[in-house]
Design a protein around this motif. Structure first.
Motif, PDB file in Angstrom:
ATOM      1  N   GLU A 133      37.103  46.388  48.950  1.00  0.00           N
ATOM      2  CA  GLU A 133      37.246  47.031  47.646  1.00  0.00           C
ATOM      3  C   GLU A 133      36.521  48.375  47.586  1.00  0.00           C
ATOM      4  O   GLU A 133      36.870  49.242  46.785  1.00  0.00           O
ATOM      5  CB  GLU A 133      36.745  46.117  46.527  1.00  0.00           C
ATOM      6  CG  GLU A 133      35.325  45.628  46.656  1.00  0.00           C
ATOM      7  CD  GLU A 133      35.219  44.310  47.428  1.00  0.00           C
ATOM      8  OE1 GLU A 133      34.247  43.574  47.190  1.00  0.00           O
ATOM      9  OE2 GLU A 133      36.097  44.035  48.266  1.00  0.00           O
ATOM     10  N   ILE A 146      44.684  48.213  39.320  1.00  0.00           N
ATOM     11  CA  ILE A 146      44.270  47.811  40.662  1.00  0.00           C
ATOM     12  C   ILE A 146      44.877  46.441  40.924  1.00  0.00           C
ATOM     13  O   ILE A 146      44.645  45.496  40.160  1.00  0.00           O
ATOM     14  CB  ILE A 146      42.738  47.739  40.785  1.00  0.00           C
ATOM     15  CG1 ILE A 146      42.111  49.115  40.512  1.00  0.00           C
ATOM     16  CG2 ILE A 146      42.334  47.233  42.177  1.00  0.00           C
ATOM     17  CD1 ILE A 146      40.605  49.072  40.320  1.00  0.00           C
ATOM     18  N   ILE A 168      37.588  40.155  42.967  1.00  0.00           N
ATOM     19  CA  ILE A 168      37.892  40.526  41.578  1.00  0.00           C
ATOM     20  C   ILE A 168      36.609  40.873  40.835  1.00  0.00           C
ATOM     21  O   ILE A 168      36.533  41.881  40.118  1.00  0.00           O
ATOM     22  CB  ILE A 168      38.635  39.388  40.856  1.00  0.00           C
ATOM     23  CG1 ILE A 168      40.017  39.152  41.475  1.00  0.00           C
ATOM     24  CG2 ILE A 168      38.781  39.702  39.369  1.00  0.00           C
ATOM     25  CD1 ILE A 168      40.674  37.859  41.010  1.00  0.00           C
ATOM     26  N   VAL A 171      35.389  44.272  41.934  1.00  0.00           N
ATOM     27  CA  VAL A 171      36.237  45.346  41.404  1.00  0.00           C
ATOM     28  C   VAL A 171      35.987  45.542  39.918  1.00  0.00           C
ATOM     29  O   VAL A 171      35.910  46.677  39.432  1.00  0.00           O
ATOM     30  CB  VAL A 171      37.723  45.049  41.685  1.00  0.00           C
ATOM     31  CG1 VAL A 171      38.629  45.982  40.888  1.00  0.00           C
ATOM     32  CG2 VAL A 171      38.015  45.180  43.168  1.00  0.00           C
ATOM     33  N   LYS A 172      35.848  44.428  39.189  1.00  0.00           N
ATOM     34  CA  LYS A 172      35.575  44.534  37.755  1.00  0.00           C
ATOM     35  C   LYS A 172      34.285  45.286  37.501  1.00  0.00           C
ATOM     36  O   LYS A 172      34.190  46.128  36.586  1.00  0.00           O
ATOM     37  CB  LYS A 172      35.512  43.127  37.133  1.00  0.00           C
ATOM     38  CG  LYS A 172      35.261  43.126  35.631  1.00  0.00           C
ATOM     39  CD  LYS A 172      36.374  43.802  34.867  1.00  0.00           C
ATOM     40  CE  LYS A 172      36.121  43.782  33.372  1.00  0.00           C
ATOM     41  NZ  LYS A 172      37.144  44.520  32.620  1.00  0.00           N
ATOM     42  N   VAL A 175      34.931  48.977  38.083  1.00  0.00           N
ATOM     43  CA  VAL A 175      35.750  49.573  37.022  1.00  0.00           C
ATOM     44  C   VAL A 175      34.910  49.909  35.799  1.00  0.00           C
ATOM     45  O   VAL A 175      35.114  50.941  35.152  1.00  0.00           O
ATOM     46  CB  VAL A 175      36.908  48.623  36.646  1.00  0.00           C
ATOM     47  CG1 VAL A 175      37.564  49.035  35.337  1.00  0.00           C
ATOM     48  CG2 VAL A 175      37.938  48.577  37.769  1.00  0.00           C
ATOM     49  N   ASP A 181      43.769  48.107  34.332  1.00  0.00           N
ATOM     50  CA  ASP A 181      44.175  46.712  34.472  1.00  0.00           C
ATOM     51  C   ASP A 181      43.856  46.228  35.884  1.00  0.00           C
ATOM     52  O   ASP A 181      44.044  46.965  36.857  1.00  0.00           O
ATOM     53  CB  ASP A 181      45.679  46.557  34.230  1.00  0.00           C
ATOM     54  CG  ASP A 181      46.053  46.636  32.764  1.00  0.00           C
ATOM     55  OD1 ASP A 181      45.364  46.006  31.943  1.00  0.00           O
ATOM     56  OD2 ASP A 181      47.043  47.327  32.441  1.00  0.00           O
ATOM     57  N   ILE A 182      43.395  44.986  35.976  1.00  0.00           N
ATOM     58  CA  ILE A 182      43.171  44.354  37.277  1.00  0.00           C
ATOM     59  C   ILE A 182      44.201  43.236  37.433  1.00  0.00           C
ATOM     60  O   ILE A 182      44.208  42.271  36.662  1.00  0.00           O
ATOM     61  CB  ILE A 182      41.738  43.801  37.405  1.00  0.00           C
ATOM     62  CG1 ILE A 182      40.722  44.939  37.259  1.00  0.00           C
ATOM     63  CG2 ILE A 182      41.560  43.087  38.743  1.00  0.00           C
ATOM     64  CD1 ILE A 182      39.276  44.486  37.280  1.00  0.00           C
ATOM     65  N   ALA A 201      40.155  39.543  36.214  1.00  0.00           N
ATOM     66  CA  ALA A 201      41.553  39.969  36.268  1.00  0.00           C
ATOM     67  C   ALA A 201      42.225  39.708  34.927  1.00  0.00           C
ATOM     68  O   ALA A 201      41.853  38.784  34.202  1.00  0.00           O
ATOM     69  CB  ALA A 201      42.295  39.218  37.372  1.00  0.00           C
TER      70      ALA A 201
END
Length: 227
Positions: A133, A146, A168, A171-172, A175, A181-182, A201
């Motif tokens: 990521e 993403i 996830i 990534v969150k 962000v 949006d995931i 997500a």
């Protein structure tokens, strides 16, 4: 349910479903699209595969144009192709509302994202299971979506990779408060959707599971994240 994302001061965005049209019965396509509309589906996920970046071949600009004429549901187009920069214009002209490209598919990722956004279309990046990521760290301000693959792209008969849940979460955290949006794609059903949602997500691609019974399984997926 436990919500680790909220504990870090972040909130999960509203849940959205993006059924993969690849799993539809093409002989019943109009009927199934009507069922998707009646179920208030958020997107239709369209996989474009070239037989090179992935083994399979599926859909193209003409198919997207045909789908666009059949429904008002926004088309979430996932390019599993080499050199997506050569095809963005035709996919955009066909009616895509979102275009996501693989981080691994081109050396011109940022150029592709700009090209998509300049057409007034939402742009996204896709990470295959083995792609870290951290590779998207410097792209975040140019992204609307993403997409994290929870199976290897373009291959059938796979099981959900549980390691994507931690991905996830990471990534969150990257962000932050950006309006991105995931999305998760691969073996999403009533059991796998909940841990992905709790991790951060909010958009879920479901193919075989959802099309086994569109109305019933749409309701089941939505219920699964609320319980």
């Amino acid at each position: 349910m436990s919500e680790p994302i909220k504990e870090r001061g972040m909130t999960v965005k509203d849940m959205k479903l993006s059924p993969s049209i690849f799993a539809a019965d093409l002989g019943e396509l109009k009927k199934q699209i009507k069922e998707l509309e009646d179920s208030n589906i958020d997107f239709i996920h369209v996989d474009v595969m070239d037989g090179h970046f992935v083994e399979r071949m599926a859909f193209g600009a003409d198919h997207i144009k045909a789908l666009k004429s059949m429904t008002h549901i926004p088309l979430d187009v996932h390019l599993m192709i080499e050199h997506p920069e050569l095809h963005i214009e035709s996919i955009a002209d066909a009616g895509a509302d979102i275009i996501t490209i693989h981080q691994e598919s081109t050396a011109r990722v940022l150029s592709c994202l700009h090209k998509i956004r300049n057409r007034g279309i939402k742009a996204g990046i896709v990470l295959s299971p083995g792609t870290p990521e951290e590779t998207i760290k410097y792209l975040l301000d140019d992204l609307d979506m993403i997409l994290l693959m929870s199976v290897n792209p373009g291959e059938g008969g796979q099981h959900f990779l549980g390691s994507v849940v931690d991905k996830i979460k990471n990534v969150k955290a990257m962000v932050g408060d950006r309006d991105i949006d995931i999305e998760v794609d691969g073996s999403i059903d009533n059991k796998t959707i909940k841990p992905c949602y709790e991790a951060g997500a909010n958009v879920f691609v479901s193919g075989g599971y959802l099309f086994q019974g569109i109305k019933e399984h749409t309701e089941t997926l939505r219920k699964a994240v609320k319980e």
